[in-house]
Design a protein around this motif. Structure first.
Motif, PDB file in Angstrom:
ATOM      1  N   PHE A  79       0.819  -1.214   0.000  1.00  0.00           N
ATOM      2  CA  PHE A  79       0.000   0.000   0.000  1.00  0.00           C
ATOM      3  C   PHE A  79       0.856   1.268   0.000  1.00  0.00           C
ATOM      4  O   PHE A  79       0.571   2.226  -0.729  1.00  0.00           O
ATOM      5  N   PHE A  80       1.898   1.287   0.818  1.00  0.00           N
ATOM      6  CA  PHE A  80       2.750   2.470   0.892  1.00  0.00           C
ATOM      7  C   PHE A  80       4.163   2.195   0.358  1.00  0.00           C
ATOM      8  O   PHE A  80       5.118   2.867   0.749  1.00  0.00           O
ATOM      9  N   LEU A  81       4.304   1.210  -0.519  1.00  0.00           N
ATOM     10  CA  LEU A  81       5.587   0.952  -1.162  1.00  0.00           C
ATOM     11  C   LEU A  81       5.570   1.580  -2.553  1.00  0.00           C
ATOM     12  O   LEU A  81       4.718   1.256  -3.377  1.00  0.00           O
ATOM     13  N   TYR A  82       6.526   2.463  -2.811  1.00  0.00           N
ATOM     14  CA  TYR A  82       6.542   3.195  -4.066  1.00  0.00           C
ATOM     15  C   TYR A  82       7.649   2.754  -5.012  1.00  0.00           C
ATOM     16  O   TYR A  82       7.606   3.051  -6.202  1.00  0.00           O
ATOM     17  N   LYS A  83       8.661   2.060  -4.491  1.00  0.00           N
ATOM     18  CA  LYS A  83       9.779   1.632  -5.323  1.00  0.00           C
ATOM     19  C   LYS A  83       9.694   0.140  -5.586  1.00  0.00           C
ATOM     20  O   LYS A  83       9.408  -0.641  -4.678  1.00  0.00           O
ATOM     21  N   ILE A 197      -2.710  -5.358  -8.757  1.00  0.00           N
ATOM     22  CA  ILE A 197      -2.736  -4.451  -7.612  1.00  0.00           C
ATOM     23  C   ILE A 197      -1.864  -3.227  -7.878  1.00  0.00           C
ATOM     24  O   ILE A 197      -2.272  -2.082  -7.643  1.00  0.00           O
ATOM     25  N   LEU A 198      -0.649  -3.456  -8.369  1.00  0.00           N
ATOM     26  CA  LEU A 198       0.278  -2.348  -8.590  1.00  0.00           C
ATOM     27  C   LEU A 198      -0.198  -1.408  -9.685  1.00  0.00           C
ATOM     28  O   LEU A 198      -0.018  -0.188  -9.588  1.00  0.00           O
ATOM     29  N   ILE A 199      -0.810  -1.974 -10.726  1.00  0.00           N
ATOM     30  CA  ILE A 199      -1.362  -1.121 -11.789  1.00  0.00           C
ATOM     31  C   ILE A 199      -2.464  -0.232 -11.223  1.00  0.00           C
ATOM     32  O   ILE A 199      -2.519   0.976 -11.466  1.00  0.00           O
TER      33      ILE A 199
END
Length: 240
Positions: A79-83, A197-199
């Motif tokens: 949820f809060f992972l951006y890399k 999910i990431l998309i």
């Protein structure tokens, strides 16, 4: 790195309570069977004999893609992972835990109460939502090790699957190879689910609504985890 504490939300979504109630009802109807093997798949597993790579890979992928508890937990983890390197680390830890106990649990025939394991899996969803909400920092002044928690809960997710597979007594001929094929399928399914999910998260994060609804999304996820826990604990109590 994997926790973004919320203070008092500056703005709450007006439709938050409605969204919460609707999703809680959906999850209560679907998550109860998150680890179950369908009757058709169960019959197939019981009838086949010998090495069957493609069928077991398919069954593993199908389990992961339709495993609402797995998907919810992964959703919370990223949820809060951006890399992408951070995503890869956490997902790899979850896969390591999941694969280890699934393979060992079936191979050695670990008899663990399925209701209890699935209740702990529900707890993993609750934990991840609380972690995302920054609850542990506010309540206890500490931040749990998110990598260790992901690995540990991965062990329980894999053990939950192992308890279900054991119910169907897979033929011993070709067992190890079939289990490895099943696990490869699980990882393929995980990649497919995670990609979706990431998309979705990438699109959502670019909109103004992300921070308005992030709090509500994690409360919904926590509620779904409590629903699963309650369902499984009720089943445990009735089975005693």
């Amino acid at each position: 790195m994997n926790s973004a504490p919320f203070g008092r939300p500056k703005r709450r979504a007006r439709r938050g309570p409605v969204l919460l109630a609707a999703l809680a009802l959906i999850f209560s109807a679907t998550m109860a069977a998150a680890h179950n093997v369908t009757p058709g798949d169960a019959g197939y597993i019981q009838e086949i004999w010998g090495v069957k790579l493609i069928p077991f890979m398919y069954l593993g992928a199908k389990h992961m893609v339709t495993g609402y508890d797995h998907i919810l937990f992964l959703f919370g983890v990223v949820f809060f992972l951006y890399k992408m390197n951070h995503v890869a680390i956490y997902v790899s830890l979850f896969a390591l835990g999941h694969s280890t106990t699934m393979l060992l649990g079936v191979w050695f025939g670990w008899n663990v109460n399925a209701y209890l394991i699935d209740a702990i899996i529900g707890l993993s969803v609750v934990y991840k939502a609380l972690d995302n909400l920054g609850a542990f920092q506010r309540w206890f002044g500490v931040q749990p090790n998110t990598k260790a928690a992901t690995l540990i809960f991965g062990f329980f997710h894999g053990l939950g699957l192992a308890t279900k597979i054991l119910d169907y007594e897979i033929a011993p001929d070709g067992l190890l190879v079939n289990l490895l094929a099943f696990n490869v399928g699980v990882e393929i399914g995980q990649v497919l689910a995670l990609s979706a999910i990431l998309i979705g998260m990438s699109w959502w994060r670019r909109s103004d609504s992300f921070w308005r609804h992030a709090y509500t999304a994690n409360v919904v996820m926590m509620t779904a985890g409590f629903v699963l826990m309650g369902y499984q604990l009720t089943g445990l109590a009735l089975s005693l």
